[in-house]
Design a protein around this motif. Structure first.
Motif, short mmCIF file in Angstrom:
data_model
loop_
_atom_site.label_atom_id
_atom_site.label_comp_id
_atom_site.label_asym_id
_atom_site.label_seq_id
_atom_site.Cartn_x
_atom_site.Cartn_y
_atom_site.Cartn_z
N GLN B 343 0.73 -1.11 0.03
CA GLN B 343 -0.15 0.09 -0.08
C GLN B 343 0.91 1.13 0.04
O GLN B 343 0.51 2.09 -0.51
CB GLN B 343 -1.05 0.11 1.18
CG GLN B 343 -2.13 0.74 1.00
CD GLN B 343 -1.92 2.31 1.78
OE1 GLN B 343 -0.83 2.33 2.17
NE2 GLN B 343 -2.87 2.95 1.46
N LYS B 347 1.00 4.36 -2.69
CA LYS B 347 0.39 5.71 -2.67
C LYS B 347 1.47 6.55 -3.22
O LYS B 347 1.14 7.59 -3.44
CB LYS B 347 0.55 5.57 -1.00
CG LYS B 347 0.41 7.05 -0.14
CD LYS B 347 0.25 7.06 1.29
CE LYS B 347 0.96 8.26 1.96
NZ LYS B 347 1.27 8.08 3.24
N GLN B 464 -7.62 3.41 -7.14
CA GLN B 464 -8.21 4.01 -5.65
C GLN B 464 -8.38 2.37 -4.78
O GLN B 464 -8.14 2.33 -3.98
CB GLN B 464 -9.42 4.49 -5.95
CG GLN B 464 -9.23 5.94 -6.19
CD GLN B 464 -8.84 6.69 -5.09
OE1 GLN B 464 -9.02 6.24 -3.69
NE2 GLN B 464 -8.09 7.78 -5.46
N ASP B 465 -8.85 1.47 -5.75
CA ASP B 465 -8.96 0.14 -5.20
C ASP B 465 -7.91 -0.42 -4.72
O ASP B 465 -7.59 -0.73 -3.38
CB ASP B 465 -9.47 -1.08 -6.28
CG ASP B 465 -11.05 -0.61 -6.59
OD1 ASP B 465 -11.43 -1.20 -7.47
OD2 ASP B 465 -11.61 0.15 -5.83
N LEU B 467 -5.21 1.37 -3.82
CA LEU B 467 -4.60 2.18 -2.70
C LEU B 467 -5.41 2.06 -1.64
O LEU B 467 -4.76 2.05 -0.23
CB LEU B 467 -5.06 3.68 -3.27
CG LEU B 467 -4.42 4.95 -2.12
CD1 LEU B 467 -2.82 4.85 -2.28
CD2 LEU B 467 -5.03 6.16 -2.70
N MET B 468 -6.83 1.87 -1.46
CA MET B 468 -7.73 1.40 -0.40
C MET B 468 -7.25 0.05 0.16
O MET B 468 -7.96 -0.55 1.10
CB MET B 468 -9.10 1.70 -0.70
CG MET B 468 -9.22 3.00 -1.07
SD MET B 468 -8.76 4.28 0.36
CE MET B 468 -8.92 5.90 -0.93
N LYS B 470 -8.55 -2.64 -1.17
CA LYS B 470 -9.69 -3.43 -1.10
C LYS B 470 -9.52 -4.95 -2.03
O LYS B 470 -8.56 -4.79 -2.58
CB LYS B 470 -10.55 -2.54 -2.19
CG LYS B 470 -11.07 -1.43 -1.34
CD LYS B 470 -12.82 -1.49 -1.37
CE LYS B 470 -13.10 -0.45 -0.46
NZ LYS B 470 -12.74 0.82 -0.66
N ARG B 476 -18.06 -3.77 -4.38
CA ARG B 476 -18.68 -3.89 -2.91
C ARG B 476 -19.89 -4.65 -2.95
O ARG B 476 -20.70 -4.59 -4.02
CB ARG B 476 -19.03 -2.33 -2.81
CG ARG B 476 -17.91 -1.54 -2.19
CD ARG B 476 -18.15 -0.17 -1.60
NE ARG B 476 -17.65 0.87 -2.47
CZ ARG B 476 -17.89 1.77 -3.08
NH1 ARG B 476 -19.32 2.14 -2.75
NH2 ARG B 476 -17.31 2.73 -3.78
#
Lengths: 361, 502
Positions: B343, B347, B464-465, B467-468, B470, B476
C-alpha cells in the motif's frame, strides 16, 4: 626569463594585456551584478524555515558488514540496482564485485594500471566500468561462469589525456559519462567507443560527477579542482549553471533526490547545498572541529540526511534541512575515500584507504 | 611526491614560487630555495601563515596567484596557536627522579585545549583530531613511537618547524640509515632501537653494503656534543620525524598522498586566457537573464519534498519488515520484488507522474488504465523515446524512423496528438535523426499526460482500489453499499446536497 621583446611585439603585447584587463574587468563586474541579483531573492535561510520541521531522533547507525579483500587503498565503489551487490576498485589495480549482504566476492579483475579511481555498475547488473591512471574507461561484462577470464572480454570505451576521475552509466548500459584530470567530461557510446559529446569549461581537473535523477532529465553536475561545480546539458554540451563558493577542490557532488538541488564535498572541510532554481548556495555544513577535507557525499532516500566521508577517517551525518550534525561515525582506520547510499536507501557503503569497505545502517 | 630536481624542471618560466597541495597540507616552495638546495626557514613559513590568517573568514576570495585558503593550513595555525605563551597549553620542564624532562605538555592539556578552541563537546573527538595532527608529525609522545593522543598524563613535545611536513620532506633511505646508525652509537637506554627499527637497520645494511662506511662517517659527524637539554629535545624531534616517514608497522603512513592532488598548482591557468574570459562573459550574461526562485519558496519546496518521502526513507524511519542490513533477513527485499505492491508503494505513485512511471508496477497499471481509455499511444510514445535515448549509437537513426512511422506519420497506427509547432520541429529533426530528435515532442506529451490522463488515473477505480487495499474479488457487496447509505441517513437533513453529488 624571456629575452627583451622586439618593438612591434612589445606594442602587441601591451594591446593584448590591455584587452585582457578589460575583459577581466567586464567579467568581474558581471559577477558582481549577478551576485547582487541573486542576493535580492535571498529573503531567508533554509535552516530558519526548517525550524518548524520536527527534529530527528537519536541515531543508531553502525557497521553492518565489513568487506575485506583489497590489498591496498579502496578508491571507489558503486551499488548494483539489485540493492545488495557492489563493485569496488583500489590502488593496487584490483576491481572486485561483491554481494555485500553475504560479503562474498563474486568477481575480480586486475587492471593493467594502478590507482583505479573510478568504477561503476551497469544498470542491467551485467557489466562494470572502471578506469584511473590508464586515462581510459573500460567496460567488463560480468560472466556467470566464475572461471571465465573477465579481462579477456574487456572493452575500452573512453580515452582521456589524463587520469579518469569518475565514471557513470547513464540510464542504460549503452552510454557512459566520464570525468578526467584533463579538465573535461565526456559522454561515450559503449558499443562503438564513439565520443558522443564532450564538456569543456572546467579550468582544472574534474574530480567528480553525478547524473540528475530525473527520468526525463538530460543534465549532470561535475565538480573540480577549480572549486567550481558545473551543471551541463548532455544534449548540447553546454554548461547551463555554475557555482563557485568552495574554497578548495570539490571532491564529490551528488544530486538531492528531487533533482532540484545538489550537495558537494570539498577539501575545505565543508559540504554545501546548491539549489538549481535559486541558482545559489543555500546551505553550508561545517563545524569548527572538522578540519579535514570531505572526500565523498550522498543523500539518504528522502534527502533529509547528508552523509559525508572525511579524510579524518570519520563519517559525519548532517540534517540537510536544519544544517546541524546529527551523528559522527567512527570505524575506518584511514581516510574514507568513497561513500554511496544503496539504491533503495536501506544502507550506505564506504570505502577507505584502510583497504576495507563497510556497510552501515 | 616529486624530488626537488624534477620540481625545478617543471617550474614554468616567470614563476618564482608556487604551491603544492596534498593530504590537507599546503606545500610551499620557492625557486631560489630549491636552487640553493636550502630548506624553507621558519621565517618564510611565518609569512605564509600570516597571509593565510588574513584570508581566513568565509566568503573572502583571494584573487590569483594565491590558491591558498585558510582551512588548508588550518592545522599549522592550530599548532602555532596551541604553543602560544598566553593562549596555548602549559609547556614546561618536568622533574622526574634524577632528571629533568624539558619542554613537555600532558595529553590531557592538549585534549582540553582542542575541545575549547575547536568547539568540541566530546573528548573522543578531540583525541581523534589530536591523534591525526600527531600522526602528521606536529607533536609526539616522548616515550612512544606510535603517534597518538591520549587523554591522560602522558607527556608530549611539539615538533620543530624545521621538521614540519610543509617543508617538502622526502627523506631518502640513506638518511634513514644514517639516523639509525647514530642511534646505535649513543649508549643511552632511551635511544635503544625498537624491534622494527633493528630489522630496518639490518635490511638497510644489506642494501647499502657498499656505501656503509660513508653512512657510518655521516652518523659519527652528526653525533655532536651539545647541551644536554638541547640534545634531548633535538633527539626526540628527530625520532618523531622518522616516526612519520618510517612509521611503526601497522600505523597509518600519513605521508601517503592522493595521486590526483600531487600536481603543481600554478596561479595563472586559463583564467587569463582571453578566449576563456569571453566565454565567461557570455555565460554570465545568460545567467543574468535567468529567472530564479525566491529562497523562501525554495526552502518550502525542499522541506515539502523531504517530509513527503521521509516515511519511505529506511535510514530515517523504521521499516516493516526490518531493514535487511540490520536484521540479516532479506524479507523486506522479497516483499518489494513480489507481484503485489504494498500500500505505501501504491501511495507513492500518487506523488507525481514521474514516481508512478519509475516503478514498473506503477507504469504497468497506468498503461492498463490508458488502454481502457483508448489513449495508451501517448505513454507508449513516451516509453519508445526513452528507449531511443538508451540505444547504441548505431541503432539510433533506424529506431527514430520507426518511431515516426508508428506514432507521427500520416495514418500512423498509434497516432499521437502534437501541436503543429512541435510537429514541425520534430519532422525537421528527423531529417538528421538522432537520440534527441523527439525531445520537444516527448516533453509536450509528458505535460499532456501529467495534466490530463494522470489526474484521472489517480481518481480511477483501478488505482483507488489498490490504494485502499480493497480485496480484488470485491466489487462492493450490496450489504456494504446498504450499510454505507444507512450510516449517512442521520446527516441527510444537513448534508443531503453532498449525497446527491456522490
Amino acid at each position: 626569463m624571456r629575452s627583451p621583446p622586439i618593438p612591434e611585439m612589445a606594442t602587441q603585447e601591451v594591446q593584448l594585456s590591455e584587452t585582457l584587463a578589460h575583459l577581466k574587468t567586464e567579467s568581474d563586474t558581471l559577477k558582481g551584478k549577478l551576485e547582487e541579483e541573486r542576493a535580492k531573492l535571498h529573503d531567508v535561510e533554509l535552516h530558519q524555515v526548517a525550524e518548524k520541521v520536527e527534529g530527528l531522533g537519536q541515531f543508531v547507525m553502525k557497521t553492518r558488514r565489513t568487506l575485506k579483500g583489497h590489498g591496498n587503498k579502496v578508491l571507489c565503489m558503486d551499488w548494483c540496482k539489485d540493492k545488495r551487490r557492489i563493485v569496488s576498485s583500489s590502488q593496487d589495480g584490483k576491481v572486485i564485485v561483491w554481494d555485500a549482504f553475504t560479503t562474498n566476492k563474486e568477481h575480480a579483475v586486475t587492471m593493467p594500471c594502478t590507482w583505479v579511481m573510478a568504477c561503476a555498475y551497469a544498470p542491467s547488473g551485467c557489466a562494470v566500468a572502471c578506469g584511473g591512471l590508464d586515462n581510459k574507461c573500460s567496460v567488463y561484462p560480468l560472466s556467470l561462469d566464475k572461471n571465465e577470464n573477465l579481462a579477456a572480454k574487456k572493452k575500452s570505451v573512453a580515452m582521456h589525456t589524463n587520469y579518469l576521475s569518475a565514471c557513470s552509466f547513464t540510464n542504460s548500459d549503452m552510454q557512459i559519462l566520464t570525468s578526467s584530470g584533463d579538465g573535461t567530461c565526456a559522454l561515450w557510446d559503449v558499443e562503438s567507443g564513439q565520443l558522443l559529446q564532450s564538456f569543456h569549461g572546467h579550468a582544472a581537473d574534474v574530480l567528480c560527477l553525478d547524473l540528475a535523477p530525473s527520468e526525463t532529465g538530460n543534465t549532470f553536475v561535475s565538480g573540480g579542482c577549480d572549486k567550481k561545480a558545473n551543471v551541463w546539458d548532455m544534449r548540447s554540451g553546454q554548461c547551463i549553471q555554475s557555482f563557485e563558493t568552495h574554497e578548495s577542490d570539490i571532491n564529490s557532488v551528488r544530486y538531492y533526490p528531487s533533482g532540484d538541488a545538489f550537495a558537494s564535498g570539498s577539501d575545505d572541510a565543508t559540504c554545501r547545498l546548491y539549489d538549481l532554481r535559486a541558482d545559489r548556495e543555500v546551505a553550508i555544513y561545517s563545524k569548527e572541529s572538522i578540519i579535514f577535507g570531505v572526500s565523498s557525499v550522498d543523500f539518504s532516500l528522502s534527502g533529509r540526511l547528508l552523509f559525508g566521508g572525511y579524510n579524518d577517517y570519520t563519517i559525519n551525518v548532517w540534517d540537510v534541512l536544519k544544517g546541524t550534525r546529527v551523528s559522527i561515525l567512527f570505524g575506518h582506520e584511514n581516510r574514507v575515500s568513497t561513500l554511496r547510499v544503496s539504491p533503495d536507501g536501506t544502507a550506505f557503503c564506504t570505502g577507505s584507504w584502510d583497504h576495507t569497505l563497510r556497510t552501515w545502517a | 611526491m616529486q624530488s626537488f630536481s624534477s620540481l625545478l624542471l617543471s617550474l614554468r618560466s616567470g614563476f618564482d614560487s608556487g604551491f603544492i597541495y596534498s593530504s590537507g597540507v599546503v606545500w610551499y616552495f620557492c625557486r631560489s630555495c630549491l636552487q640553493s638546495d636550502q630548506l624553507l626557514t621558519s621565517h618564510s613559513l611565518t609569512q605564509k601563515r600570516e597571509k593565510a590568517s588574513v584570508q581566513r573568514g568565509r566568503g573572502k576570495k583571494e584573487s590569483a596567484p594565491n590558491l591558498l585558503c585558510g582551512r588548508l593550513i588550518i592545522i599549522e595555525d592550530i599548532v602555532t596557536q596551541i604553543q602560544d605563551e598566553t593562549d596555548g597549553v602549559p609547556i614546561r620542564t618536568v622533574k622526574s627522579f634524577m632528571t629533568k624532562i624539558p619542554s613537555v605538555v600532558t595529553g590531557a592539556d592538549i585534549v582540553q585545549w582542542l575541545m575549547k578552541n575547536l568547539c568540541m563537546e566530546d573528548p573522543a573527538e578531540a583525541m581523534h583530531i589530536g591523534s591525526l595532527i600527531a600522526a602528521q608529525g606536529y607533536f609526539f609522545p616522548i616515550s612512544d613511537h606510535v603517534l597518538a593522543l591520549k587523554d591522560d598524563g602522558t607527556f608530549y613535545r611539539f615538533q620543530a618547524p624545521y621538521f614540519w611536513p610543509s617543508n617538502c620532506w622526502e627523506p631518502e633511505n640513506t638518511d634513514y640509515a644514517i639516523y639509525l646508525c647514530k642511534r646505535t652509537m649513543q649508549n643511552k637506554t632511551r635511544l635503544e632501537l625498537a624491534d622494527y627499527e633493528a630489522e630496518n637497520l639490518a635490511r638497510l645494511q644489506r642494501a647499502f653494503a657498499r656505501k656503509w662506511e660513508f653512512i657510518y662517517m655521516q652518523a659519527e659527524a652528526q653525533v655532536k656534543k651539545k647541551d644536554k637539554t638541547e640534545r634531548k629535545i633535538l633527539d626526540s624531534q628527530e625520532r618523531a620525524f622518522w616516526d612519520v616517514h618510517r612509521p611503526v608497522p601497522g600505523c597509518v603512513n600519513t605521508t601517503e598522498m592522493d595521486i590526483r592532488k600531487c600536481r603543481l598548482l600554478f596561479a595563472v591557468s586559463t583564467n587569463s586566457d582571453s578566449c576563456h574570459l569571453l566565454f565567461q562573459i557570455l555565460f554570465l550574461n545568460t545567467q543574468l537573464d535567468r529567472h530564479c526562485m525566491k529562497m523562501s519558496k525554495v526552502a518550502d519546496s525542499l522541506i515539502m519534498y523531504t517530509e513527503q518521502y521521509m516515511e519511505y526513507d529506511p535510514l530515517v524511519t523504521a521499516l516493516e519488515p526490518a531493514n535487511p542490513w540490520a536484521s540479516d533477513d532479506p524479507s523486506f527485499w522479497d516483499l518489494e520484488a513480489s507481484k503485489e505492491p504494498s500500500q505505501p508503494r501504491v501511495k507513492k505513485w500518487g506523488f507525481s507522474l514521474e514516481e508512478a512511471l519509475k516503478d514498473p508496477a506503477g507504469q504497468e497499471l497506468f498503461l492498463k488504465f490508458l488502454e481502457s481509455e483508448f489513449s495508451s499511444e501517448n505513454l507508449r510514445f513516451w516509453l519508445a523515446v526513452q528507449d531511443l535515448k538508451r540505444m547504441p549509437q548505431q541503432e539510433v537513426a533506424q529506431r527514430a524512423q520507426d518511431i515516426w512511422t508508428e506514432f507521427l506519420a500520416e495514418g500512423a497506427p498509434s497516432s499521437i496528438n502534437l501541436d503543429s509547432h512541435s510537429y514541425e520541429r520534430t519532422s525537421q529533426n528527423l531529417k538528421d535523426p538522432g537520440r534527441y530528435s523527439y525531445e520537444d515532442a516527448q516533453d509536450h506529451i509528458y505535460k499532456l499526460m501529467k495534466s490530463d490522463s494522470y489526474t484521472r488515473f489517480l481518481r480511477s477505480n483501478v488505482y483507488q482500489d489498490l490504494l485502499m487495499a480493497k480485496k480484488k474479488q470485491g466489487r462492493r457487496t450490496s450489504l456494504e453499499k446498504f450499510t454505507r447509505s444507512v450510516v449517512s441517513v442521520p446527516l441527510l437533513g444537513l448534508h443531503s446536497f453532498k449525497l446527491r453529488i456522490k
